[in-house]
Design a protein around this motif. Sequence first.
Motif, mmCIF file in Angstrom:
data_model
loop_
_atom_site.group_PDB
_atom_site.id
_atom_site.type_symbol
_atom_site.label_atom_id
_atom_site.label_comp_id
_atom_site.label_asym_id
_atom_site.label_seq_id
_atom_site.Cartn_x
_atom_site.Cartn_y
_atom_site.Cartn_z
ATOM 1 N N LEU A 198 0.812 -1.213 0.000
ATOM 2 C CA LEU A 198 0.000 0.000 0.000
ATOM 3 C C LEU A 198 0.849 1.268 0.000
ATOM 4 O O LEU A 198 0.310 2.363 -0.154
ATOM 5 N N ARG A 199 2.167 1.123 0.200
ATOM 6 C CA ARG A 199 3.074 2.272 0.323
ATOM 7 C C ARG A 199 2.596 3.219 1.418
ATOM 8 O O ARG A 199 2.570 4.441 1.269
ATOM 9 N N VAL A 200 2.237 2.628 2.556
ATOM 10 C CA VAL A 200 1.780 3.384 3.725
ATOM 11 C C VAL A 200 2.565 2.901 4.939
ATOM 12 O O VAL A 200 2.816 1.706 5.088
ATOM 13 N N VAL A 201 2.960 3.846 5.798
ATOM 14 C CA VAL A 201 3.562 3.476 7.073
ATOM 15 C C VAL A 201 2.633 3.926 8.197
ATOM 16 O O VAL A 201 1.931 4.928 8.077
ATOM 17 N N ILE A 202 2.643 3.150 9.269
ATOM 18 C CA ILE A 202 1.849 3.464 10.456
ATOM 19 C C ILE A 202 2.816 3.811 11.584
ATOM 20 O O ILE A 202 3.744 3.046 11.871
ATOM 21 N N GLU A 203 2.612 4.967 12.203
ATOM 22 C CA GLU A 203 3.398 5.356 13.373
ATOM 23 C C GLU A 203 2.480 5.365 14.590
ATOM 24 O O GLU A 203 1.359 5.896 14.536
ATOM 25 N N TYR A 204 2.946 4.748 15.673
ATOM 26 C CA TYR A 204 2.159 4.701 16.910
ATOM 27 C C TYR A 204 2.830 5.637 17.915
ATOM 28 O O TYR A 204 3.933 5.367 18.393
ATOM 29 N N ASP A 205 2.168 6.755 18.233
ATOM 30 C CA ASP A 205 2.753 7.801 19.079
ATOM 31 C C ASP A 205 2.030 7.899 20.418
ATOM 32 O O ASP A 205 0.794 8.020 20.459
ATOM 33 N N THR A 206 2.790 7.868 21.494
ATOM 34 C CA THR A 206 2.260 8.118 22.828
ATOM 35 C C THR A 206 3.112 9.202 23.481
ATOM 36 O O THR A 206 4.292 9.370 23.139
ATOM 37 N N PRO A 207 2.566 9.950 24.432
ATOM 38 C CA PRO A 207 3.354 10.996 25.097
ATOM 39 C C PRO A 207 4.383 10.441 26.072
ATOM 40 O O PRO A 207 5.218 11.188 26.578
ATOM 41 N N GLY A 208 4.338 9.142 26.337
ATOM 42 C CA GLY A 208 5.294 8.555 27.271
ATOM 43 C C GLY A 208 4.914 8.761 28.718
ATOM 44 O O GLY A 208 3.964 9.488 29.049
ATOM 45 N N ARG A 209 5.660 8.132 29.597
ATOM 46 C CA ARG A 209 5.345 8.183 31.026
ATOM 47 C C ARG A 209 5.389 9.605 31.576
ATOM 48 O O ARG A 209 4.601 9.986 32.431
ATOM 49 N N HIS A 210 6.316 10.417 31.084
ATOM 50 C CA HIS A 210 6.490 11.774 31.601
ATOM 51 C C HIS A 210 5.902 12.842 30.669
ATOM 52 O O HIS A 210 6.085 14.034 30.907
ATOM 53 N N GLY A 211 5.180 12.409 29.633
ATOM 54 C CA GLY A 211 4.540 13.363 28.725
ATOM 55 C C GLY A 211 5.499 14.123 27.833
ATOM 56 O O GLY A 211 5.159 15.187 27.310
ATOM 57 N N LEU A 212 6.720 13.595 27.613
ATOM 58 C CA LEU A 212 7.738 14.314 26.846
ATOM 59 C C LEU A 212 7.998 13.713 25.472
ATOM 60 O O LEU A 212 8.767 14.277 24.685
ATOM 61 N N GLU A 213 7.404 12.562 25.187
ATOM 62 C CA GLU A 213 7.620 11.940 23.884
ATOM 63 C C GLU A 213 6.763 12.632 22.810
ATOM 64 O O GLU A 213 5.619 13.010 23.066
ATOM 65 N N HIS A 214 7.333 12.775 21.617
ATOM 66 C CA HIS A 214 6.615 13.311 20.443
ATOM 67 C C HIS A 214 6.115 14.738 20.660
ATOM 68 O O HIS A 214 5.087 15.136 20.112
ATOM 69 N N VAL A 215 6.840 15.515 21.468
ATOM 70 C CA VAL A 215 6.531 16.938 21.660
ATOM 71 C C VAL A 215 7.835 17.723 21.497
ATOM 72 O O VAL A 215 8.930 17.163 21.562
ATOM 73 N N GLY A 216 7.714 19.040 21.280
ATOM 74 C CA GLY A 216 8.896 19.871 21.158
ATOM 75 C C GLY A 216 9.782 19.454 19.988
ATOM 76 O O GLY A 216 9.320 19.264 18.866
ATOM 77 N N GLN A 217 11.079 19.303 20.264
ATOM 78 C CA GLN A 217 12.027 18.929 19.223
ATOM 79 C C GLN A 217 11.743 17.543 18.665
ATOM 80 O O GLN A 217 12.052 17.249 17.513
#
Length: 268
Positions: free
Chosen positions: A183-202
Amino acid sequence: MAERVELWWARRQFSRGAEVPYPVGTYREEWAGYPALIRQYHPDLNAGITLTQIPPAADVLLCWQCEADHRFAATPDEQRNRPGRVRRRSAWCPDCTALAVPPRAGARAKRPAPAVCDKTPPLPVGEAFVSRCAPKPASAAEARLRAELTARLAVTHGMNAVKVGRPFFRHREVWPDILLPELRVVIEYDTPGRHGLEHVGQREVADRRKDTLLRASGWEVVRVRTGRLEPLGPHDLQLASVGKRGVEMLIDVLRDVRGPLMVDAYLR
């Protein structure tokens, strides 16, 4: 005084009363004479705004990236009028300039930029493959989502990397969470993490750059965003968690991206 591109864009949206004050391509002719600057400018480093949406005379601070992957901030006027440079042929970078000047006695020379990893196989851009450098999956929720999709879609599994046209953290490949090669599609599974710092800011900036590289390589990106993370792209899903209902919603999104006929052909 030059202002950040996000603030400048918001002010233009307000003054012009339009969500997109300058459509893509508005200033294409004005920038066409500066191919080196076109190569140094990346929309993913500048809030998704393309260079052709920015007037060359705008007093706005933009982020540039040279071919050695150095990043620096400068206004359009500074970039087009570097003293002693012919902007049509050359590109400017403060780090590269400093490295080219012999250090003063007693001064420490800057380290050269890290080399790009040479373990990526010589494949065409956009090709999926099994990478020797990809990290092992660490999320149990991501593993469950992969298993659910494997049970629902009869596509090739086991690929963990896509060859891209520009280096991404010193690799010419990116490592999506889940690849659907047919399908030429990728799936990304994003969570903010235990401390809420994942996938935010930089880290969000890195996510956006990764998505841009994938789309430029012929892939579409669908992000499953949990924990109140805002969508980054047009096909992203906001879910509290991924169960069977979430998987069906994800398959519906795939139908929107590639069409029901193509997606349904791979359903088990």
